[in-house]
Design a protein around this motif. Structure first.
Motif, mmCIF file in Angstrom:
data_model
loop_
_atom_site.group_PDB
_atom_site.id
_atom_site.type_symbol
_atom_site.label_atom_id
_atom_site.label_comp_id
_atom_site.label_asym_id
_atom_site.label_seq_id
_atom_site.Cartn_x
_atom_site.Cartn_y
_atom_site.Cartn_z
ATOM 1 N N PHE A 1 0.818 -1.213 0.000
ATOM 2 C CA PHE A 1 0.000 0.000 0.000
ATOM 3 C C PHE A 1 0.855 1.266 0.000
ATOM 4 N N ARG B 1 4.145 1.653 -1.145
ATOM 5 C CA ARG B 1 5.152 1.849 -2.181
ATOM 6 C C ARG B 1 4.724 1.462 -3.600
ATOM 7 N N PHE B 2 3.610 0.779 -3.773
ATOM 8 C CA PHE B 2 3.185 0.384 -5.110
ATOM 9 C C PHE B 2 1.952 1.184 -5.515
ATOM 10 N N LYS B 3 1.966 1.662 -6.736
ATOM 11 C CA LYS B 3 0.814 2.378 -7.281
ATOM 12 C C LYS B 3 0.047 1.438 -8.212
ATOM 13 N N PHE B 4 -1.210 1.212 -7.903
ATOM 14 C CA PHE B 4 -2.049 0.359 -8.740
ATOM 15 C C PHE B 4 -3.474 0.881 -8.687
ATOM 16 N N LYS B 5 -4.268 0.500 -9.638
ATOM 17 C CA LYS B 5 -5.631 0.998 -9.756
ATOM 18 C C LYS B 5 -6.475 0.538 -8.562
ATOM 19 N N ARG C 1 -6.013 1.456 -5.432
ATOM 20 C CA ARG C 1 -5.241 1.294 -4.200
ATOM 21 C C ARG C 1 -5.878 2.052 -3.032
ATOM 22 N N ASP C 2 -6.214 3.306 -3.264
ATOM 23 C CA ASP C 2 -6.779 4.120 -2.182
ATOM 24 C C ASP C 2 -8.142 3.598 -1.747
ATOM 25 N N ARG D 1 1.994 1.126 7.462
ATOM 26 C CA ARG D 1 1.923 1.996 6.273
ATOM 27 C C ARG D 1 2.285 3.430 6.628
ATOM 28 N N LYS E 1 11.610 7.961 -0.506
ATOM 29 C CA LYS E 1 11.565 7.010 -1.618
ATOM 30 C C LYS E 1 12.917 6.869 -2.305
#
Length: 275
Positions: A96, A98-102, A104-105, A158, A166
């Motif tokens: 949650f 460090r990775f960006k994905f559709k 996520r929030d 998190r 980063k």
């Protein structure tokens, strides 16, 4: 000014001592009751200290039930659930943070929303699910759920990972590290204060859990210490000496753990940014 500060400091220490006595009074009464004879338990007015110290009450109470076996079960559940919470929660929190994905929030909001659902609501569906898997009357029902993480622990981890620059990820990737190596070699050592905090919270929760074992365990050979403690309460009477003696013995582990890790607990809470 110095005299005023001394008065204020003395007042603060006096209040702290008074509150400490109030909090320690039940613990002191538990030990006193465990050491009394059965005749002294119901004397009125009650005696603060026993006239004769019956230390044999501890061995009698412990040997009245297979508490050695209960202790092993409690240790298995506590150790395995703690390992499971640490492994799963750190992995999910790392994803949650460090990775960006559709979505996520949205998923993280749903995760946080699960903390508002009391366990009483999910208890029956969970029992039906574990019954379908054949986990009722086994320690799996108490251990396996912890390997899917906890919303509160994931939130704490998190928050801490988000505060880490980063640039560490970028430097590690330039050196050829993959995502798992970054998680294992960089983030796990950095989030150690929060891991200790999670471990202490989970150990205390698992060690003192009564409702979970009561619902999922039926055979006495699978009982934990908390269920074994409940055996002192009969239909017509209660073995007060036994309850107090075993309660004191069971509480030794959480007390030692708290005193050894209290500084780490404070550091872990402060590192997450919570007040």
């Amino acid at each position: 000014m110095k005299a005023q500060r001394r008065v204020q400091k003395g007042f603060v220490y006096g209040m702290l001592i008074l509150l400490s006595i109030l909090f320690l009074a039940p613990f002191f009464w538990m030990i006193s009751t465990a050491l009394k004879s059965p005749e002294e338990l119901y004397q009125f007015p009650p005696k603060l200290l026993p006239s004769t110290w019956h230390f044999e009450n501890f061995s009698k109470a412990w040997n009245s039930q297979p508490f050695n076996h209960f202790l092993v079960n409690s240790l298995i559940v506590t150790v395995m659930t703690t390992i499971g919470q640490i492994v799963s929660s750190t992995l999910v929190a790392y994803g949650f943070a460090r990775f960006k994905f559709k979505g996520r929030d949205v998923l993280f909001i749903i995760l946080l929303a699960t903390m508002m659902i009391p366990w009483d609501v999910t208890m029956i569906p969970q029992y039906m699910e574990f019954n379908l898997f054949g986990w009722i009357n086994t320690l799996k029902a108490l251990i396996v759920p912890s390997w899917f993480g906890s919303a509160f622990y994931i939130f704490l981890l998190r928050q801490f990972i988000m505060s880490i620059p980063k640039e560490l990820d970028e430097a590690a990737r330039m050196d050829g590290a993959n995502s798992f190596q970054i998680y294992y070699k960089i983030y796990l050592p950095l989030v150690w204060p929060v891991i200790v905090l999670i471990a202490v919270f989970n150990i205390l929760g698992s060690w003192n859990d009564y409702l979970g074992p009561l619902i999922f365990l039926n055979d006495q050979s699978k009982y934990t210490l908390t269920l074994g403690l409940a055996q002192f309460k009969g239909v017509h009477d209660v073995d007060t000496n036994g309850i107090m003696a075993v309660t004191f013995l069971i509480s030794i582990v959480p007390l030692i753990l708290f005193f050894l890790a209290q500084k780490k607990i404070v550091e872990g809470v402060q590192s997450t940014g919570l007040k």
